[in-house]
Design a protein around this motif. Structure first.
Motif, PDB file in Angstrom:
ATOM      1  N   ALA A   7       0.831  -1.211   0.000  1.00 32.26           N
ATOM      2  CA  ALA A   7       0.000   0.000   0.000  1.00 32.26           C
ATOM      3  C   ALA A   7       0.861   1.254   0.000  1.00 32.26           C
ATOM      4  N   HIS A   8       1.940   1.243   0.767  1.00 31.70           N
ATOM      5  CA  HIS A   8       2.810   2.419   0.842  1.00 31.70           C
ATOM      6  C   HIS A   8       3.667   2.585  -0.410  1.00 31.70           C
ATOM      7  N   THR A   9       4.314   1.529  -0.856  1.00 27.28           N
ATOM      8  CA  THR A   9       5.275   1.655  -1.958  1.00 27.28           C
ATOM      9  C   THR A   9       4.634   1.669  -3.336  1.00 27.28           C
ATOM     10  N   VAL A  10       3.447   1.157  -3.467  1.00 25.40           N
ATOM     11  CA  VAL A  10       2.809   1.119  -4.786  1.00 25.40           C
ATOM     12  C   VAL A  10       1.653   2.105  -4.864  1.00 25.40           C
ATOM     13  N   PHE A  11       0.640   1.905  -4.050  1.00 25.83           N
ATOM     14  CA  PHE A  11      -0.592   2.667  -4.216  1.00 25.83           C
ATOM     15  C   PHE A  11      -0.465   4.138  -3.825  1.00 25.83           C
ATOM     16  N   SER A  12       0.256   4.450  -2.763  1.00 27.67           N
ATOM     17  CA  SER A  12       0.389   5.864  -2.390  1.00 27.67           C
ATOM     18  C   SER A  12       1.236   6.617  -3.409  1.00 27.67           C
ATOM     19  N   LEU A  13       2.265   5.977  -3.960  1.00 28.00           N
ATOM     20  CA  LEU A  13       3.087   6.627  -4.984  1.00 28.00           C
ATOM     21  C   LEU A  13       2.319   6.786  -6.290  1.00 28.00           C
ATOM     22  N   ALA A  15      -0.825   7.390  -6.606  1.00 27.33           N
ATOM     23  CA  ALA A  15      -1.741   8.522  -6.443  1.00 27.33           C
ATOM     24  C   ALA A  15      -1.031   9.859  -6.607  1.00 27.33           C
ATOM     25  N   THR A  16       0.236   9.946  -6.241  1.00 25.47           N
ATOM     26  CA  THR A  16       0.956  11.219  -6.350  1.00 25.47           C
ATOM     27  C   THR A  16       1.596  11.417  -7.716  1.00 25.47           C
ATOM     28  N   ALA A  17       1.932  10.348  -8.414  1.00 24.80           N
ATOM     29  CA  ALA A  17       2.640  10.463  -9.699  1.00 24.80           C
ATOM     30  C   ALA A  17       1.711  10.643 -10.892  1.00 24.80           C
ATOM     31  N   TRP A  18       0.471  10.188 -10.785  1.00 32.16           N
ATOM     32  CA  TRP A  18      -0.428  10.151 -11.925  1.00 32.16           C
ATOM     33  C   TRP A  18      -1.673  10.993 -11.686  1.00 32.16           C
ATOM     34  N   GLY A  43      -2.702   5.292 -18.106  1.00 34.61           N
ATOM     35  CA  GLY A  43      -2.569   6.441 -17.220  1.00 34.61           C
ATOM     36  C   GLY A  43      -2.293   7.733 -17.951  1.00 34.61           C
ATOM     37  N   ARG A  44      -2.333   8.816 -17.156  1.00 28.47           N
ATOM     38  CA  ARG A  44      -2.014  10.147 -17.670  1.00 28.47           C
ATOM     39  C   ARG A  44      -1.298  10.913 -16.570  1.00 28.47           C
ATOM     40  N   ALA A  45      -0.183  11.525 -16.952  1.00 28.12           N
ATOM     41  CA  ALA A  45       0.566  12.411 -16.057  1.00 28.12           C
ATOM     42  C   ALA A  45       0.763  13.713 -16.828  1.00 28.12           C
ATOM     43  N   GLY A  46      -0.040  14.720 -16.497  1.00 34.08           N
ATOM     44  CA  GLY A  46      -0.012  15.956 -17.291  1.00 34.08           C
ATOM     45  C   GLY A  46      -0.501  15.658 -18.692  1.00 34.08           C
ATOM     46  N   ASP A  47       0.307  16.032 -19.695  1.00 35.02           N
ATOM     47  CA  ASP A  47      -0.081  15.757 -21.080  1.00 35.02           C
ATOM     48  C   ASP A  47       0.535  14.461 -21.609  1.00 35.02           C
ATOM     49  N   ARG A  48       1.242  13.730 -20.754  1.00 31.49           N
ATOM     50  CA  ARG A  48       1.852  12.460 -21.171  1.00 31.49           C
ATOM     51  C   ARG A  48       0.897  11.305 -20.875  1.00 31.49           C
ATOM     52  N   ARG A  49       0.867  10.354 -21.788  1.00 28.37           N
ATOM     53  CA  ARG A  49      -0.037   9.201 -21.670  1.00 28.37           C
ATOM     54  C   ARG A  49       0.742   7.911 -21.476  1.00 28.37           C
ATOM     55  N   LEU A  50       0.120   6.982 -20.780  1.00 27.43           N
ATOM     56  CA  LEU A  50       0.684   5.649 -20.561  1.00 27.43           C
ATOM     57  C   LEU A  50      -0.286   4.608 -21.084  1.00 27.43           C
ATOM     58  N   ASP A  51       0.233   3.667 -21.840  1.00 28.36           N
ATOM     59  CA  ASP A  51      -0.510   2.485 -22.270  1.00 28.36           C
ATOM     60  C   ASP A  51       0.526   1.365 -22.351  1.00 28.36           C
ATOM     61  N   ALA A  52       0.691   0.627 -21.258  1.00 24.69           N
ATOM     62  CA  ALA A  52       1.753  -0.375 -21.154  1.00 24.69           C
ATOM     63  C   ALA A  52       1.173  -1.750 -20.858  1.00 24.69           C
ATOM     64  N   PRO A  53       1.488  -2.729 -21.685  1.00 25.74           N
ATOM     65  CA  PRO A  53       1.013  -4.086 -21.413  1.00 25.74           C
ATOM     66  C   PRO A  53       1.734  -4.681 -20.203  1.00 25.74           C
ATOM     67  N   THR A  74       8.658  -1.050 -18.651  1.00 33.23           N
ATOM     68  CA  THR A  74       9.062   0.027 -17.754  1.00 33.23           C
ATOM     69  C   THR A  74       9.474   1.284 -18.521  1.00 33.23           C
ATOM     70  N   ALA A  75       9.962   1.140 -19.747  1.00 31.38           N
ATOM     71  CA  ALA A  75      10.311   2.318 -20.554  1.00 31.38           C
ATOM     72  C   ALA A  75       9.067   3.158 -20.830  1.00 31.38           C
ATOM     73  N   ALA A  76       7.928   2.523 -21.021  1.00 32.09           N
ATOM     74  CA  ALA A  76       6.673   3.268 -21.238  1.00 32.09           C
ATOM     75  C   ALA A  76       6.319   4.088 -20.005  1.00 32.09           C
ATOM     76  N   PHE A  77       6.556   3.525 -18.816  1.00 28.99           N
ATOM     77  CA  PHE A  77       6.305   4.277 -17.579  1.00 28.99           C
ATOM     78  C   PHE A  77       7.233   5.490 -17.482  1.00 28.99           C
ATOM     79  N   LEU A  78       8.528   5.278 -17.728  1.00 29.13           N
ATOM     80  CA  LEU A  78       9.487   6.381 -17.653  1.00 29.13           C
ATOM     81  C   LEU A  78       9.141   7.488 -18.638  1.00 29.13           C
ATOM     82  N   THR A  79       8.795   7.118 -19.851  1.00 30.52           N
ATOM     83  CA  THR A  79       8.426   8.100 -20.871  1.00 30.52           C
ATOM     84  C   THR A  79       7.200   8.893 -20.436  1.00 30.52           C
ATOM     85  N   ALA A  80       6.195   8.196 -19.932  1.00 32.05           N
ATOM     86  CA  ALA A  80       4.960   8.861 -19.510  1.00 32.05           C
ATOM     87  C   ALA A  80       5.187   9.793 -18.330  1.00 32.05           C
ATOM     88  N   LEU A  81       6.196   9.509 -17.516  1.00 30.25           N
ATOM     89  CA  LEU A  81       6.497  10.359 -16.364  1.00 30.25           C
ATOM     90  C   LEU A  81       7.544  11.414 -16.676  1.00 30.25           C
TER      91      LEU A  81
END
Length: 86
Positions: A7-13, A15-18, A43-53, A74-81
């Protein structure tokens, strides 16, 4: 690692990143104690989008989740962030 650690390392982060984030499971495959979930992180972070299998491999023991291994792009996550991809 336990419910609280996840809950701390995945879900709380998450909520703040996306600004928006969801998990879409397309297929579940099971055999005994092994369950595989196939799907996408959307997901969406600002104007960046995530679609990662992803593929999540779960081990179930005594009716409880005992282990989960995550295979995703993981590269899709980094790009989206907006982080550099090596």
């Amino acid at each position: 690692q336990g419910v609280e650690a996840v809950a701390h390392t995945v879900f709380s982060l998450t909520a703040t990143a996306w600004d928006e984030f969801r998990v879409e499971v397309d297929e579940l495959l099971g055999d005994g104690e092994a369950v595989v979930a196939l799907g996408r992180f959307i997901g969406r972070a600002g104007d960046r989008r995530l679609d990662a299998p992803f593929a999540h491999v779960w081990r179930v023991r005594g009716g409880l989740a005992a282990e989960m291994r995550d295979f995703t792009d993981t590269a899709a996550f980094l790009t989206a962030l907006g982080a550099p991809v090596a």
